[in-house]
Design a protein around this motif. Sequence first.
Motif, PDB file in Angstrom:
ATOM      1  N   GLY A 144       0.813  -1.213   0.000  1.00 35.99           N
ATOM      2  CA  GLY A 144       0.000   0.000   0.000  1.00 35.99           C
ATOM      3  C   GLY A 144       0.845   1.260   0.000  1.00 35.99           C
ATOM      4  O   GLY A 144       0.530   2.236  -0.694  1.00 35.99           O
ATOM      5  N   VAL A 166       2.231   1.897  -3.484  1.00 32.89           N
ATOM      6  CA  VAL A 166       1.263   2.463  -4.425  1.00 32.89           C
ATOM      7  C   VAL A 166       0.967   3.922  -4.127  1.00 32.89           C
ATOM      8  O   VAL A 166       0.971   4.781  -5.006  1.00 32.89           O
ATOM      9  CB  VAL A 166      -0.045   1.639  -4.413  1.00 32.89           C
ATOM     10  N   SER A 167       0.712   4.223  -2.848  1.00 35.28           N
ATOM     11  CA  SER A 167       0.237   5.566  -2.488  1.00 35.28           C
ATOM     12  C   SER A 167       1.356   6.571  -2.274  1.00 35.28           C
ATOM     13  O   SER A 167       1.133   7.778  -2.409  1.00 35.28           O
ATOM     14  CB  SER A 167      -0.608   5.482  -1.213  1.00 35.28           C
ATOM     15  N   SER A 168       2.566   6.096  -1.914  1.00 35.84           N
ATOM     16  CA  SER A 168       3.681   6.992  -1.564  1.00 35.84           C
ATOM     17  C   SER A 168       3.277   7.978  -0.480  1.00 35.84           C
ATOM     18  O   SER A 168       3.706   9.130  -0.467  1.00 35.84           O
ATOM     19  CB  SER A 168       4.187   7.744  -2.807  1.00 35.84           C
ATOM     20  N   ASP A 169       2.455   7.510   0.456  1.00 31.67           N
ATOM     21  CA  ASP A 169       1.951   8.359   1.537  1.00 31.67           C
ATOM     22  C   ASP A 169       2.941   8.356   2.705  1.00 31.67           C
ATOM     23  O   ASP A 169       3.206   7.293   3.284  1.00 31.67           O
ATOM     24  CB  ASP A 169       0.582   7.851   1.996  1.00 31.67           C
ATOM     25  N   SER A 190       1.599   6.736   6.003  1.00 28.23           N
ATOM     26  CA  SER A 190       1.578   5.273   5.954  1.00 28.23           C
ATOM     27  C   SER A 190       2.990   4.701   6.028  1.00 28.23           C
ATOM     28  O   SER A 190       3.207   3.639   6.623  1.00 28.23           O
ATOM     29  CB  SER A 190       0.898   4.805   4.668  1.00 28.23           C
TER      30      SER A 190
END
Length: 547
Positions: free
Chosen positions: A461, A464-467, A470
Amino acid sequence: MLTLLNLLSAVALLIWGTHIVRTGILRVYGSQLRRVLSNNMDKRPLAFLAGIAVTAVVQSSNATAMLVSSFVSQGLMALTPALAIMLGADVGTALMSRVLTFDLSWLSPLLIFIGVVFFLSRKQTRLGQMGRVSIGLGLIVLALQLIVTAAGPITGAQGVKVLFGSLTGDILLDALIGALFAMVSYSSLAAVLLTATLAGSEVISLPVAIGLVIGANIGSGVLAFISSSMQNAAGRQVALGSLLYKLIGLLLIIPVLTPLVAWMDSLTFSPQTLVIGFHLLYNTSRCLLLLPTVKWMARLCRSLLPEQAEENGIARSRHLDPTALATPSLALANAVRETLRIGDLIDTMLGSLVDALRGAQPALNQALRKQGDDVEALCSDVKLYLAQMPRDDLGDQDNRRWAEIIELSMDLKHSSDIIERMLRKIQRQKTSERRSFSDTGLEELATLHQQLLANLRLGLGVFVSSDPASARQLLREKRRFRAQERRLTHAHVSRLQRKVVQSIETSSLHLELIADMKRLNSLFCGSAYAVLETSETAALSDQESPA
């Protein structure tokens, strides 16, 4: 001979200009076009309008065909709306043929001058890429002027007049010649404009010109089908459906062609205007008439080009479209999707680990061996795909993403090897030594396994998000896993001190499995560092380094 060479070079310039416009638009707005074409396309009228708009932007129905075929082959779009988009693309290219017949001689030098200035001064920026698009548009306008100029002496030659004079208006023969025109020029637009020029010079009659126009549409369908040959069956189905629609259009126009030509001949417009007008009217009427049939056409294409089974039992990449390599944003998105597919395989393999520990299934059965082979094959495909990308055209952000994909695919490959090695150890323990874990030890391994599985999913996750939030959570989970691993190791040693027989017999395997899970956890959490090192470099210096 020189005149013929001038005509061929003008056609080549048109093809090159179209290529520059298409690649420039995709590099700047590739992601946006991808979202427009892959989302909210359930309604056929909306998909039809999207096809018109995108073709007007990229200046080529063949370019739209490559985009749509790519999205269908990757599973981003269903076949039915894709066929509706292709019908819209045919109308879009007819509209562009009408626009490009206006006197745009002043526009070509202006577009080329502005484009060169911006492209050379700001090459790696979005404005620089739009300068590239401006150059391409200028070349297209210039090429069309050169085609008309070069065709003048040719159309006046006596031999050419005799050759075209042999065409008597036989629709099938004329359509075949028109299709060859489109394929040789690699553009139905160029073939239609050349036909209009021939009609304006009275080299060919109106019935012959109309047959050539219909054939040019068929030729573009053949080109799109040939261009999709490197894609999977789903991608080729789009091009096949578009080609079949063009052939159906030929069958539909034959019964009404004679009265239609007679009516058009009675009009006072010039032959060039009549040819271009027929092209627009024919494509619009055909596409609107056939739009309600896209669902049935999709079924026919699936039956004619069914999906083929994987060769030799080894998984093949689904999302690595070679035609997207010239567009970095699309190519990187394709590689991300394929890497996530590898992550799903690792998830499945890891899920089998706890079943093997509990004896619910053989430790290393045939299915698990195949999954390991699939991971290795797909990782190799991702590496080779990214190696073909022109990295000189990548910006800083795309370069970082390129490196992240490579690193994660390699980490997943190492993870697959570790999981297979763990399963072999379990199999050897159960078959040759016939020993089993204590109930407490088994539950400890299962608990650590569940935490490891959760970290794998969180790591994917984050990839994918590069958050950043997270990513920080993933690092916290990594530290929590290490603390849990140390606690369980100490608990196992305590059981050895109490001389628990099962713990003594399986001690070596128990500790090895914990160490392997620790290595897997480090690999799964590596994506957090890639995200945080760009935005929080200073903060990372206070964090632990990846193991």
